[in-house]
Scaffold this motif. Structure first.
Motif, PDB file in Angstrom:
ATOM      1  N   CYS A  71       0.829  -1.209   0.000  1.00 15.24           N
ATOM      2  CA  CYS A  71       0.000   0.000   0.000  1.00 15.24           C
ATOM      3  C   CYS A  71       0.860   1.255   0.000  1.00 15.24           C
ATOM      4  O   CYS A  71       0.601   2.190  -0.764  1.00 15.24           O
ATOM      5  CB  CYS A  71      -0.940   0.004   1.201  1.00 15.24           C
ATOM      6  SG  CYS A  71      -2.252  -1.211   1.061  1.00 15.24           S
ATOM      7  N   VAL A  72       1.908   1.268   0.823  1.00 11.16           N
ATOM      8  CA  VAL A  72       2.800   2.431   0.876  1.00 11.16           C
ATOM      9  C   VAL A  72       3.480   2.637  -0.473  1.00 11.16           C
ATOM     10  O   VAL A  72       3.537   3.753  -0.987  1.00 11.16           O
ATOM     11  CB  VAL A  72       3.839   2.261   2.006  1.00 11.16           C
ATOM     12  CG1 VAL A  72       4.940   3.295   1.905  1.00 11.16           C
ATOM     13  CG2 VAL A  72       3.159   2.326   3.369  1.00 11.16           C
ATOM     14  N   SER A  73       3.963   1.554  -1.077  1.00 11.78           N
ATOM     15  CA  SER A  73       4.632   1.655  -2.376  1.00 11.78           C
ATOM     16  C   SER A  73       3.686   2.172  -3.451  1.00 11.78           C
ATOM     17  O   SER A  73       4.051   3.050  -4.247  1.00 11.78           O
ATOM     18  CB  SER A  73       5.173   0.288  -2.780  1.00 11.78           C
ATOM     19  OG  SER A  73       5.661   0.308  -4.092  1.00 11.78           O
ATOM     20  N   CYS A  74       2.473   1.645  -3.496  1.00 13.40           N
ATOM     21  CA  CYS A  74       1.521   2.058  -4.533  1.00 13.40           C
ATOM     22  C   CYS A  74       1.057   3.496  -4.335  1.00 13.40           C
ATOM     23  O   CYS A  74       0.874   4.222  -5.314  1.00 13.40           O
ATOM     24  CB  CYS A  74       0.336   1.105  -4.561  1.00 13.40           C
ATOM     25  SG  CYS A  74       0.781  -0.530  -5.167  1.00 13.40           S
ATOM     26  N   ILE A  75       0.876   3.912  -3.096  1.00 17.84           N
ATOM     27  CA  ILE A  75       0.461   5.295  -2.840  1.00 17.84           C
ATOM     28  C   ILE A  75       1.593   6.257  -3.196  1.00 17.84           C
ATOM     29  O   ILE A  75       1.360   7.312  -3.793  1.00 17.84           O
ATOM     30  CB  ILE A  75       0.029   5.473  -1.361  1.00 17.84           C
ATOM     31  CG1 ILE A  75      -1.170   4.590  -1.037  1.00 17.84           C
ATOM     32  CG2 ILE A  75      -0.249   6.925  -1.037  1.00 17.84           C
ATOM     33  CD1 ILE A  75      -2.441   4.904  -1.770  1.00 17.84           C
ATOM     34  N   LYS A  76       2.830   5.889  -2.861  1.00 20.85           N
ATOM     35  CA  LYS A  76       3.968   6.761  -3.186  1.00 20.85           C
ATOM     36  C   LYS A  76       4.163   6.899  -4.694  1.00 20.85           C
ATOM     37  O   LYS A  76       4.579   7.933  -5.178  1.00 20.85           O
ATOM     38  CB  LYS A  76       5.255   6.219  -2.570  1.00 20.85           C
ATOM     39  CG  LYS A  76       5.412   6.504  -1.107  1.00 20.85           C
ATOM     40  CD  LYS A  76       6.749   6.006  -0.612  1.00 20.85           C
ATOM     41  CE  LYS A  76       6.962   6.340   0.843  1.00 20.85           C
ATOM     42  NZ  LYS A  76       8.245   5.799   1.331  1.00 20.85           N
ATOM     43  N   CYS A 131      -7.741   5.739  -4.010  1.00 18.75           N
ATOM     44  CA  CYS A 131      -6.884   4.619  -4.422  1.00 18.75           C
ATOM     45  C   CYS A 131      -7.106   4.178  -5.866  1.00 18.75           C
ATOM     46  O   CYS A 131      -6.432   3.262  -6.334  1.00 18.75           O
ATOM     47  CB  CYS A 131      -7.094   3.438  -3.483  1.00 18.75           C
ATOM     48  SG  CYS A 131      -6.416   3.706  -1.850  1.00 18.75           S
ATOM     49  N   VAL A 132      -8.024   4.810  -6.578  1.00 17.92           N
ATOM     50  CA  VAL A 132      -8.292   4.398  -7.961  1.00 17.92           C
ATOM     51  C   VAL A 132      -7.070   4.628  -8.851  1.00 17.92           C
ATOM     52  O   VAL A 132      -6.653   3.732  -9.594  1.00 17.92           O
ATOM     53  CB  VAL A 132      -9.541   5.114  -8.533  1.00 17.92           C
ATOM     54  CG1 VAL A 132      -9.655   4.917 -10.022  1.00 17.92           C
ATOM     55  CG2 VAL A 132     -10.790   4.617  -7.833  1.00 17.92           C
ATOM     56  N   LEU A 133      -6.481   5.807  -8.784  1.00 21.08           N
ATOM     57  CA  LEU A 133      -5.313   6.096  -9.622  1.00 21.08           C
ATOM     58  C   LEU A 133      -4.114   5.216  -9.259  1.00 21.08           C
ATOM     59  O   LEU A 133      -3.473   4.660 -10.169  1.00 21.08           O
ATOM     60  CB  LEU A 133      -4.961   7.582  -9.549  1.00 21.08           C
ATOM     61  CG  LEU A 133      -3.968   8.080 -10.585  1.00 21.08           C
ATOM     62  CD1 LEU A 133      -4.445   7.782 -12.002  1.00 21.08           C
ATOM     63  CD2 LEU A 133      -3.747   9.572 -10.419  1.00 21.08           C
ATOM     64  N   PRO A 134      -3.795   5.021  -7.970  1.00 24.34           N
ATOM     65  CA  PRO A 134      -2.714   4.081  -7.657  1.00 24.34           C
ATOM     66  C   PRO A 134      -3.009   2.653  -8.135  1.00 24.34           C
ATOM     67  O   PRO A 134      -2.100   1.946  -8.555  1.00 24.34           O
ATOM     68  CB  PRO A 134      -2.611   4.130  -6.134  1.00 24.34           C
ATOM     69  CG  PRO A 134      -3.168   5.443  -5.751  1.00 24.34           C
ATOM     70  CD  PRO A 134      -4.228   5.746  -6.766  1.00 24.34           C
ATOM     71  N   LEU A 135      -4.279   2.244  -8.104  1.00 25.44           N
ATOM     72  CA  LEU A 135      -4.646   0.911  -8.574  1.00 25.44           C
ATOM     73  C   LEU A 135      -4.397   0.780 -10.077  1.00 25.44           C
ATOM     74  O   LEU A 135      -3.866  -0.232 -10.542  1.00 25.44           O
ATOM     75  CB  LEU A 135      -6.109   0.616  -8.253  1.00 25.44           C
ATOM     76  CG  LEU A 135      -6.614  -0.758  -8.668  1.00 25.44           C
ATOM     77  CD1 LEU A 135      -5.952  -1.840  -7.835  1.00 25.44           C
ATOM     78  CD2 LEU A 135      -8.116  -0.836  -8.519  1.00 25.44           C
ATOM     79  N   ILE A 136      -4.760   1.793 -10.830  1.00 27.23           N
ATOM     80  CA  ILE A 136      -4.514   1.764 -12.278  1.00 27.23           C
ATOM     81  C   ILE A 136      -3.020   1.769 -12.559  1.00 27.23           C
ATOM     82  O   ILE A 136      -2.531   1.020 -13.413  1.00 27.23           O
ATOM     83  CB  ILE A 136      -5.228   2.938 -12.968  1.00 27.23           C
ATOM     84  CG1 ILE A 136      -6.745   2.754 -12.865  1.00 27.23           C
ATOM     85  CG2 ILE A 136      -4.799   3.063 -14.426  1.00 27.23           C
ATOM     86  CD1 ILE A 136      -7.541   3.963 -13.303  1.00 27.23           C
ATOM     87  N   ALA A 137      -2.261   2.591 -11.815  1.00 32.80           N
ATOM     88  CA  ALA A 137      -0.811   2.675 -12.038  1.00 32.80           C
ATOM     89  C   ALA A 137      -0.130   1.343 -11.738  1.00 32.80           C
ATOM     90  O   ALA A 137       0.706   0.878 -12.514  1.00 32.80           O
ATOM     91  CB  ALA A 137      -0.216   3.790 -11.185  1.00 32.80           C
ATOM     92  N   VAL A 138      -0.476   0.701 -10.608  1.00 27.15           N
ATOM     93  CA  VAL A 138       0.157  -0.582 -10.287  1.00 27.15           C
ATOM     94  C   VAL A 138      -0.297  -1.655 -11.279  1.00 27.15           C
ATOM     95  O   VAL A 138       0.459  -2.567 -11.603  1.00 27.15           O
ATOM     96  CB  VAL A 138      -0.074  -0.992  -8.815  1.00 27.15           C
ATOM     97  CG1 VAL A 138      -1.481  -1.492  -8.565  1.00 27.15           C
ATOM     98  CG2 VAL A 138       0.941  -2.033  -8.381  1.00 27.15           C
ATOM     99  N   GLY A 139      -1.528  -1.555 -11.790  1.00 29.76           N
ATOM    100  CA  GLY A 139      -1.995  -2.488 -12.813  1.00 29.76           C
ATOM    101  C   GLY A 139      -1.201  -2.348 -14.103  1.00 29.76           C
ATOM    102  O   GLY A 139      -0.834  -3.339 -14.729  1.00 29.76           O
TER     103      GLY A 139
END
Length: 183
Positions: A71-76, A131-139
């Motif tokens: 979570c920390v990595s994806c948010i950063k 968290c939508v944008l971090p979810l798309i980025a990690v995807g």
């Protein structure tokens, strides 16, 4: 996939394959281990065993995430669409996202009984939207880890199948490998 090492006494016959842990054990227990040379795929030539083990230990990095570190990595890196993300980073973050989703559903049901749950529902909903944008980025980064363009993330069934695949073990056109979690 962990590299496999082959060893040989200087001028002797080669044996193996061995994993790095076995070579470390050999160095710790065998007084003649200094006479061995080692090689693994990707190395140009045979090197002294102690040197190979030291180099492998120096380059070893933590590759698995947990719920918090993912979570920390994806948010950063919420707008970083380049690079690669490993399976553990993606799936831990996806679990956190679904926990938020089910919290919104639970608190919306409970808010019909008692109005204070509306506040919790709204807070969880705002967190989920954040968290939508971090979810798309990690995807995107996860797709690139398996060698596909990030846009495949938006193809429902095909994208989910690709996300479950093992990451490519070699560098690909999107980078050398997933970024390890920060210690």
């Amino acid at each position: 996939m962990h590299p496999q090492y082959y060893i040989a006494k200087r001028g002797g016959t080669q044996t193996g394959p061995y994993h790095l842990a076995a070579l470390k054990q050999m160095l710790a227990t065998d007084p003649t281990a200094g006479d061995y040379v080692a090689w693994c795929e990707g190395m140009a030539d045979w090197r002294p065993l102690a040197e190979v083990v030291a180099a492998a230990a120096a380059t070893a990095v933590k590759t698995d995430y947990n719920l918090i570190s993912a979570c920390v990595s994806c948010i950063k890196r919420y707008v970083q669409f380049s690079g690669r993300a490993g399976r553990s980073e993606y799936w831990w973050f996806m679990l956190a996202y679904h926990i938020l989703y089910f919290s919104v559903v639970l608190f919306s049901i409970l808010s019909m009984v008692a109005w204070p749950f509306v506040i919790l529902m709204v807070l969880c909903l705002l967190a989920m939207l954040a968290c939508v944008l971090p979810l798309i980025a990690v995807g995107f980064r996860r797709m690139q880890d398996v060698g596909h363009h990030g846009a495949f993330f938006f193809i429902p069934v095909y994208g989910a199948i690709i996300l479950a695949l093992r990451p490519s073990s070699q560098p690909n056109r999107y980078g050398n490998g997933p970024e390890p979690p920060k210690a």
